[in-house]
Design an enzyme around this catalytic site. Structure first.
Site, PDB file in Angstrom:
ATOM      1  N   GLY A  18       0.830  -1.197   0.000  1.00 31.69           N
ATOM      2  CA  GLY A  18       0.000   0.000   0.000  1.00 31.69           C
ATOM      3  C   GLY A  18       0.858   1.236   0.000  1.00 31.69           C
ATOM      4  N   GLY A  19       0.182   2.388   0.206  1.00 28.33           N
ATOM      5  CA  GLY A  19       0.904   3.643   0.158  1.00 28.33           C
ATOM      6  C   GLY A  19       1.923   3.803   1.271  1.00 28.33           C
ATOM      7  N   MET A  20       1.700   3.129   2.404  1.00 26.84           N
ATOM      8  CA  MET A  20       2.620   3.280   3.526  1.00 26.84           C
ATOM      9  C   MET A  20       3.780   2.298   3.472  1.00 26.84           C
ATOM     10  SD  MET A  20       0.180   4.025   6.810  1.00 26.84           S
ATOM     11  CE  MET A  20       1.634   4.151   7.822  1.00 26.84           C
ATOM     12  N   GLY A  21       3.669   1.251   2.661  1.00 27.29           N
ATOM     13  CA  GLY A  21       4.754   0.288   2.594  1.00 27.29           C
ATOM     14  C   GLY A  21       4.259  -1.080   2.177  1.00 27.29           C
ATOM     15  N   VAL A  23       3.714  -5.234   3.272  1.00 27.15           N
ATOM     16  CA  VAL A  23       3.490  -6.140   4.393  1.00 27.15           C
ATOM     17  C   VAL A  23       3.950  -7.532   3.987  1.00 27.15           C
ATOM     18  CG1 VAL A  23       1.804  -7.102   5.999  1.00 27.15           C
ATOM     19  CG2 VAL A  23       1.510  -4.778   5.141  1.00 27.15           C
ATOM     20  N   LYS A  38       5.520  -5.172   8.632  1.00 27.02           N
ATOM     21  CA  LYS A  38       5.290  -4.069   7.710  1.00 27.02           C
ATOM     22  C   LYS A  38       6.575  -3.265   7.588  1.00 27.02           C
ATOM     23  CE  LYS A  38       1.513  -1.754   7.071  1.00 27.02           C
ATOM     24  NZ  LYS A  38       0.315  -0.880   7.165  1.00 27.02           N
ATOM     25  N   ASP A 130      -6.555   7.145  10.043  1.00 28.45           N
ATOM     26  CA  ASP A 130      -6.658   6.630   8.674  1.00 28.45           C
ATOM     27  C   ASP A 130      -7.545   5.391   8.647  1.00 28.45           C
ATOM     28  OD1 ASP A 130      -6.229   6.588   5.947  1.00 28.45           O
ATOM     29  OD2 ASP A 130      -4.425   5.357   6.100  1.00 28.45           O
TER      30      ASP A 130
END
Length: 698
Positions: A18-21, A23, A38, A130
């Site tokens: 995803g946008g954050m990293g 997994v 993550k 979020d």
């Protein structure tokens, strides 16, 4: 990264990105368990800062809740920042959604769990920031797990100006997030617990309707819809109660939303037990308006009989005796398996009507009545007592049923959870919410007691039609002097032990209020801790707890003929809610609280760790008056001499939560006098045999 090791975690597979990293699935080589790891994207670290992320993740790791994904470890190796989490086998809520939405039972079940997770985090000062469907996992057994608490990136003011760009341009930062953002966040304000509640409302809407409430082809269009447009109407299949909860979560102004996630959870839990009907039920779905209970022995009630109404957490029971109150016939259980927390008998205007509130996890809460002592009951298709849609609340339980004054024979009142007062002016055909009390400015600061936030006591003034008192846990005593148009807190002198301020204007956990019709200016009150009397219509209260083993208790009873006589059943403490020293004792004052005496003849005095709840103590109107109380262990005690001696008349019942008494007066027939004490033995024996055949339980 597959096959590499970070610290002592060996990465075995990629689970998602995803946008954050990214997994990964990893193996904990020390504890020999599989975990989720993550690895945060470098862009996220650059934008927020590794130090901030580390602190946020460490804070979130302190959360321990069955609906929150557990964070095992956070760390940094070189330039790599990683979070090790509980590995959840399941699917995200986003993956479970269909074009037509999920079933209402599923929406409320998942939503209540998410709200419970938010409540746990918010109580500890942690905001998600979020919340969205992809951050919620559902296991194979239906348990919800909320991910990424504390890891959401902060959205700065300069980023808001970029929202005119397309979704493709914003993919790295905003896709999947923008539709869940609250209006105040889009205006550049810091996200807080109220923006989490907004995001929960978006998720509930999406789950119920199968689509997002605010949509558009560009970020600008989505932002404009969130800021200015109301959410589109939900499908007709979504029941009013659920629609009201969603609507309140999605109020544009934060102050108009639910103020706590626990309030959302309570509303959704109430809906789980309700009958989920469409807005336009067809004729084919309408069932019978009455319910005939067959297969049980009903009572044969005669003029002058004493009737007891017993509510338990598993059904209702009815007891009948002649005026001598020597033997009791028993009928029930009515509404087998349902909680009955409020009952009443209405003998006004020629009626012989029983009222009962039934509460079921499957069917919700309904108010029912019977005009033939329990043979036939009304069977409402929809709850007659319900909150307006715009309130965002749903009925959870009815805690009190109260008749209006004798000169208002068609007036009834009900106190409910969440705390509110409902009124009927047509003998129960329709009910309306008393808005002035519900909209009281104190209400947002009322705190739920151990049993919830509910209105449990209703005391009309017998002389002044415009005056009434109510008791709210934990809100305190409120009085109206103008027929319910305005309400004032009346708690001066009542102590609070669970708040820093010991004598606040409101917030007391009142347990019971009583008064005598001959002295309407004088009230008696059992508080969470404390016994009080007011001699000025509640304007001020004085302590009268001298001479009792404990001033903690629930039940309080006014003598029907003596304005100076009040009864209580003390319990030991808040922590040990049982009779002190294992002795079941009723205490009586005959001088308005000046002194108290113990009434224990016939009651167990060893190992009797009993509890009598607030509505489980009642009297009849005979002289001498009969007293009756039930315990949480299912025992029912009676005294026919105003408390001098007691007898256990029934045991083995479910938890008793409500006891009401009445003397039956048939139309135009004078009530029979008590039988002479010298009745022949043969006749006494015959009467006893008949009583056993009628189903007497001893």
């Amino acid at each position: 990264m597959i096959g590499q090791t970070l610290d002592h975690y060996r990465i075995t597979a990629q689970l998602g990105e995803g946008g954050m990293g990214v997994v990964y699935r990893a193996r904990d080589e020390v504890l020999n368990r599989d975990v989720a790891l993550k690895l945060l994207a470098q862009g996220t670290i650059d934008k927020v800062g590794s130090g901030h992320l580390l602190r946020e993740a460490q804070t979130a790791s302190s959360l321990s809740h069955p609906n929150i994904c557990t964070i095992h470890q956070v760390g940094q190796t070189g330039d790599d920042f990683y979070v090790v989490m509980e590995l959840i086998e399941g699917r995200s809520l986003s993956d479970l959604l269909t074009a037509t939405g999920l079933s209402m039972e599923t929406v409320t079940r998942y939503g209540a769990q998410i709200a419970d997770a938010l409540a746990h985090a918010h109580d500890r000062g942690i905001v998600h920031r979020d919340l969205k469907g992809s951050n919620v996992m559902v296991t194979g057994d239906g348990r919800v797990k909320v991910l990424d608490f504390g890891l959401a990136t902060r959205m700065e003011r300069e980023e808001v100006s970029e929202l005119t760009l397309s979704y493709d341009t914003l993919e790295s930062k905003l896709v999947g997030t923008l539709p869940y953002m609250s209006p105040e966040v889009l205006r550049g304000h810091k996200a807080d617990h109220l923006s989490d509640i907004w995001a929960l409302g978006v998720m509930l809407y999406e789950a119920a309707a199968g689509r997002l409430p605010f949509r558009g082809n560009t970020g600008f269009e989505v932002t404009s819809a969130i800021l200015r447009e109301p959410p589109p109407p939900l499908p007709p299949s979504v029941p009013h109660g659920l629609a009201a909860v969603i609507q309140r979560c999605l109020m544009k102004e934060p102050a108009e939303r639910y103020q706590r996630a626990s309030e959302v959870r309570a509303a959704l839990e109430a809906l789980q037990g309700a009958v989920l009907q469409s807005r336009h039920p067809s004729e084919e779905t309408r069932g019978p308006r009455t319910l005939v209970l067959r297969g049980m022995q009903h009572l044969k009630v005669k003029n002058g009989d004493v009737l007891l109404l017993i509510g338990t957490n598993k059904g209702a029971f009815l007891l009948r005796s002649s005026r001598d109150r020597a033997r009791w016939d028993v009928a029930g259980p009515y509404f087998h398996g349902q909680g009955v927390y409020a009952m009443g008998y209405d003998g006004r205007n020629g009626r012989h009507r029983l009222w009962v509130s039934t509460n079921s996890l499957m069917w919700g809460t309904f108010l029912r009545s019977s005009d033939d002592f329990g043979r036939i009951w009304t069977n409402p298709l929809e709850a007659s007592i319900r909150f307006p849609v715009e309130s965002g609340n749903a009925l959870k339980n009815i805690w009190q049923f109260c008749l209006g004054r004798a000169d208002e024979p068609d007036t009834l009142y009900c106190g409910v959870e969440p705390a509110a007062l409902f009124e009927s002016r047509d003998a129960g055909e329709s009910w309306s919410l008393v808005r002035a009390l519900y909209d009281h400015p104190h209400r947002p600061r009322w705190m739920p007691s151990n049993g919830g936030l509910f209105l449990h006591t209703i005391v009309p003034d017998p002389e002044n039609k415009a005056r009434m008192y109510v008791g709210v846990s934990a809100g305190g005593v409120y009085r109206t002097e103008d027929g319910g148009n305005t309400w004032q807190a009346r708690n001066s002198g009542i102590r609070v032990v669970f708040m820093p301020e010991k004598y606040p204007e409101f917030g007391q956990c009142v347990h019971k209020i009583v008064l005598h019709e001959s002295r309407p200016e004088r009230l008696f009150l059992q508080n969470h801790w404390g016994l009080y009397r007011s001699d000025n219509w509640g304007d001020s209260w004085q302590d009268i707890a001298r001479g009792v083993p404990s001033d903690f208790g629930f039940a309080m009873l006014m003598h029907p003929h003596d304005a100076d006589c009040v009864y209580i059943v003390p319990v030991e403490s808040d922590e040990f809610r049982c009779t002190p020293e294992g002795r079941l004792r009723v205490y009586r004052t005959r001088n308005a609280g000046g002194s108290w005496e113990s009434l224990e003849r016939g009651l167990p005095q060893q190992g009797a760790y009993e509890t009598v709840l607030r509505d489980a103590f009642a009297t009849d109107s005979l002289d001498p008056a009969g007293l009756y109380f039930g315990t949480r262990s299912g025992k029912l005690y009676a005294s026919k001499d105003e408390g001098k001696s007691w007898k256990k008349i029934l045991e083995g019942l479910p938890q008793i939560v409500c006891v009401k008494g009445a003397v039956i007066q048939m139309d135009g027939v004078p009530a029979a006098r008590p039988r002479a004490k010298g009745k022949p033995a043969a006749k006494r024996k015959a009467a006893r045999t008949k009583s056993v055949k009628c189903g007497n339980r001893r």
